[in-house]
Design a protein around this motif. Structure first.
Motif, short mmCIF file in Angstrom:
data_model
loop_
_atom_site.label_atom_id
_atom_site.label_comp_id
_atom_site.label_asym_id
_atom_site.label_seq_id
_atom_site.Cartn_x
_atom_site.Cartn_y
_atom_site.Cartn_z
N MET A 15 0.85 -1.17 0.00
CA MET A 15 0.00 0.00 0.00
C MET A 15 0.90 1.24 0.00
N GLY A 16 0.67 2.13 -0.94
CA GLY A 16 1.46 3.36 -1.02
C GLY A 16 1.10 4.33 0.08
N GLU A 17 1.90 5.35 0.24
CA GLU A 17 1.68 6.36 1.28
C GLU A 17 0.32 7.05 1.13
N LEU A 18 -0.03 7.45 -0.09
CA LEU A 18 -1.31 8.12 -0.31
C LEU A 18 -2.46 7.17 0.00
N ASP A 19 -2.36 5.93 -0.47
CA ASP A 19 -3.41 4.95 -0.19
C ASP A 19 -3.58 4.74 1.32
N ARG A 20 -2.48 4.70 2.04
CA ARG A 20 -2.54 4.51 3.49
C ARG A 20 -3.24 5.69 4.16
N ARG A 21 -2.93 6.90 3.72
CA ARG A 21 -3.57 8.09 4.31
C ARG A 21 -5.06 8.13 4.01
N ILE A 22 -5.44 7.76 2.79
CA ILE A 22 -6.86 7.70 2.43
C ILE A 22 -7.56 6.66 3.30
N TYR A 23 -6.97 5.49 3.41
CA TYR A 23 -7.54 4.42 4.23
C TYR A 23 -7.72 4.89 5.68
N GLU A 24 -6.71 5.52 6.25
CA GLU A 24 -6.79 5.99 7.63
C GLU A 24 -7.89 7.03 7.80
N LEU A 25 -7.97 7.99 6.88
CA LEU A 25 -8.98 9.04 6.96
C LEU A 25 -10.39 8.46 6.85
N HIS A 26 -10.61 7.62 5.87
CA HIS A 26 -11.93 7.05 5.65
C HIS A 26 -12.30 6.09 6.79
N SER A 27 -11.33 5.43 7.37
CA SER A 27 -11.59 4.56 8.53
C SER A 27 -12.03 5.38 9.73
N LYS A 28 -11.42 6.53 9.93
CA LYS A 28 -11.82 7.42 11.03
C LYS A 28 -13.28 7.84 10.88
N VAL A 29 -13.64 8.22 9.64
CA VAL A 29 -15.02 8.63 9.39
C VAL A 29 -15.97 7.47 9.66
N MET A 30 -15.66 6.30 9.12
CA MET A 30 -16.52 5.13 9.33
C MET A 30 -16.66 4.82 10.81
N ASN A 31 -15.57 4.82 11.55
CA ASN A 31 -15.61 4.50 12.97
C ASN A 31 -16.44 5.50 13.77
#
Length: 107
Positions: A1-17
């Motif tokens: 997973m690239g850096e940008l993909d990781r940041r997107i995943y983290e951000l969207h996970s925060k919203v979902m949580n």
């Protein structure tokens, strides 16, 4: 997973949580959109657009007819627009906002 993909995943996970943990549960009708906006802003997102949709997917301006909310945001953390879709569930004159999906529009 690239850096940008990781940041997107983290951000969207925060919203979902936030939304799946009951952040906007049992909210009065006039406060539903504010609850969504405040929650997203608390995560560091800037709100660009909020659109309500009825059960058939048609745009509506009446929250009592709305079943879905699409919010388009931006962030300093991740480039492009972040698009979130939520379900609105009405129970006993109170609303619950549930996370449905998210997407990224690069550009």
């Amino acid at each position: 997973m690239g850096e940008l993909d990781r940041r997107i995943y983290e951000l969207h996970s925060k919203v979902m949580n936030e939304f799946m943990s009951g952040k906007c549960y049992d909210v009065d009708e006039p406060l539903v959109i504010d609850c969504i906006k405040d929650t997203l802003a608390g995560i560091g997102l800037s709100i660009n657009d909020v659109t309500l949709f009825d059960l058939d997917g048609n745009v509506t301006n009446d929250i009592s007819n709305a079943r879905y909310v699409r919010v388009i945001t931006t962030s300093n953390y991740v480039g492009g627009e972040q698009i979130f879709t939520f379900a609105l569930i009405k129970l006993r004159n109170k609303y619950r906002v549930l996370y449905l999906q998210s997407a990224v529009k690069e550009g």
